[in-house]
Every structure is written in C-alpha cells, then in structure tokens.
Design a protein around this motif. Structure first.
Motif, PDB file in Angstrom:
ATOM      1  N   PHE A 122       3.165 -18.045   8.285  1.00  0.00           N
ATOM      2  CA  PHE A 122       4.605 -18.216   8.484  1.00  0.00           C
ATOM      3  C   PHE A 122       5.075 -17.677   9.828  1.00  0.00           C
ATOM      4  O   PHE A 122       6.005 -18.213  10.425  1.00  0.00           O
ATOM      5  N   LEU A 123       4.423 -16.618  10.330  1.00  0.00           N
ATOM      6  CA  LEU A 123       4.841 -16.028  11.600  1.00  0.00           C
ATOM      7  C   LEU A 123       4.252 -16.742  12.820  1.00  0.00           C
ATOM      8  O   LEU A 123       4.948 -16.951  13.818  1.00  0.00           O
ATOM      9  N   PHE A 124       2.949 -17.083  12.752  1.00  0.00           N
ATOM     10  CA  PHE A 124       2.265 -17.552  13.963  1.00  0.00           C
ATOM     11  C   PHE A 124       1.746 -18.994  13.929  1.00  0.00           C
ATOM     12  O   PHE A 124       1.461 -19.561  14.980  1.00  0.00           O
ATOM     13  N   GLY A 125       1.572 -19.585  12.756  1.00  0.00           N
ATOM     14  CA  GLY A 125       0.915 -20.889  12.699  1.00  0.00           C
ATOM     15  C   GLY A 125       1.798 -22.052  12.332  1.00  0.00           C
ATOM     16  O   GLY A 125       1.507 -23.190  12.684  1.00  0.00           O
ATOM     17  N   ARG A 126       2.847 -21.773  11.624  1.00  0.00           N
ATOM     18  CA  ARG A 126       3.715 -22.845  11.130  1.00  0.00           C
ATOM     19  C   ARG A 126       4.380 -23.584  12.288  1.00  0.00           C
ATOM     20  O   ARG A 126       4.818 -22.962  13.254  1.00  0.00           O
ATOM     21  N   PRO A 127       4.457 -24.908  12.191  1.00  0.00           N
ATOM     22  CA  PRO A 127       5.141 -25.666  13.248  1.00  0.00           C
ATOM     23  C   PRO A 127       6.599 -25.229  13.367  1.00  0.00           C
ATOM     24  O   PRO A 127       7.254 -24.937  12.383  1.00  0.00           O
ATOM     25  N   ARG A 128       7.069 -25.177  14.596  1.00  0.00           N
ATOM     26  CA  ARG A 128       8.460 -24.791  14.818  1.00  0.00           C
ATOM     27  C   ARG A 128       9.367 -25.926  14.404  1.00  0.00           C
ATOM     28  O   ARG A 128       9.102 -27.082  14.707  1.00  0.00           O
ATOM     29  N   GLY A 129      10.443 -25.583  13.782  1.00  0.00           N
ATOM     30  CA  GLY A 129      11.417 -26.597  13.369  1.00  0.00           C
ATOM     31  C   GLY A 129      12.219 -27.061  14.570  1.00  0.00           C
ATOM     32  O   GLY A 129      12.780 -26.264  15.294  1.00  0.00           O
TER      33      GLY A 129
END
Length: 152
Positions: free
Chosen positions: A55-62
């Motif tokens: 959630f902090l480093f890998g999730r694509p930015r919205g």
C-alpha cells in the motif's frame, strides 16, 4: 481481550487478502518499485508487513479520485461529430477547389494560345491582301500623309 485478538486477526487477514487482490488486479506497467510478481510473493511471505509495503510503495498511484476507474471518454460516433474528420474534409474540399481553379486557368491559357495561333496564321499575306486591305493601304505609320494622321 480474546475478542480484540480475534477482531485483529480477521482484520489482518482481510487486509492481506485485499492487498493480494489489489496486486493481482493492478496493471503490470503501473506497479511501482518492484515487479508485480515480486509484490505478490512479498505479500504472501511477509503477510502484514508485505501488505503494508504494497500500500505504501507498490500500489499504482491514483490519477483521479479513489474508487472505480472511469471509462475512457467517448469518441464521436458520427463522422460529422469528429473534429479531425471535419478538418480532413475541409482540407480535401480546399484541395479540390485549388485543383479546379488550376485546371480552369490551364484551359483558359490553352484557349488563348489556340486563339492567338489562329490569329497569327491569318496575318500572313494571302493573295496580295493583308487583313482585307490592298497593297499600299493599312500602314498608318507617321510616314503616310503630310501630318501622319489616319486616313480613312
């Protein structure tokens, strides 16, 4: 206290499952830091820490507001609604008008050339006459007559 631990365990499992599903559903080229497969393995091997890191480093930015992604904007369905089509149509119309104008000019030029050619062939002396005048007539240069005026 046991209720709190049970609630924390259920919440932890839900976060891990959500992180795994989110990782699987994300597009490969949008995942940040490491590859999508590496994130999936990290979430499985280090469940709570891996989910937090996802959630902090890998999730694509919205790009926009969170929630379901909006569908792509609709493209024009009819040709007369498409600005690119209308511009192309206008360009073609202008090219056709220029081509017609060019052809008209060429035709006029050919007609003028043919007309001058016909007029040029009539000018040579035919049977001692030049443009319907007898020899000695028709030369209105300053040398004819005393004042050089035109004589009928």
């Amino acid at each position: 206290m046991p209720r709190l631990l049970l609630f924390a365990a259920i919440l932890g499992v839900a976060v891990i499952i959500y992180a795994l599903i989110d990782c699987v559903m994300s597009r490969k080229h949008e995942v940040r830091s490491i590859s999508k497969t590496a994130w999936f393995i990290t979430i499985l091997v280090l469940p709570i820490i891996g989910a937090g890191m996802w959630f902090l480093f890998g999730r694509p930015r919205g790009e926009g507001p969170p929630g379901p992604r909006r569908p792509a904007p609709r493209k024009p369905t009819a040709p007369d609604d498409d600005p690119a089509f209308l511009q192309n149509l206008e360009t073609q119309r202008r090219q056709q008008a220029r081509e017609q104008e060019r052809r008209r000019r060429e035709r006029e030029e050919r007609d003028r050339a043919a007309e001058s050619k016909e007029n040029g062939q009539d000018k040579p002396v035919q049977d001692g006459k030049q443009d319907g005048k007898q020899d000695g007539e028709g030369n209105d240069d300053a040398g004819s007559g005393s004042t050089g005026a035109h004589q009928p």
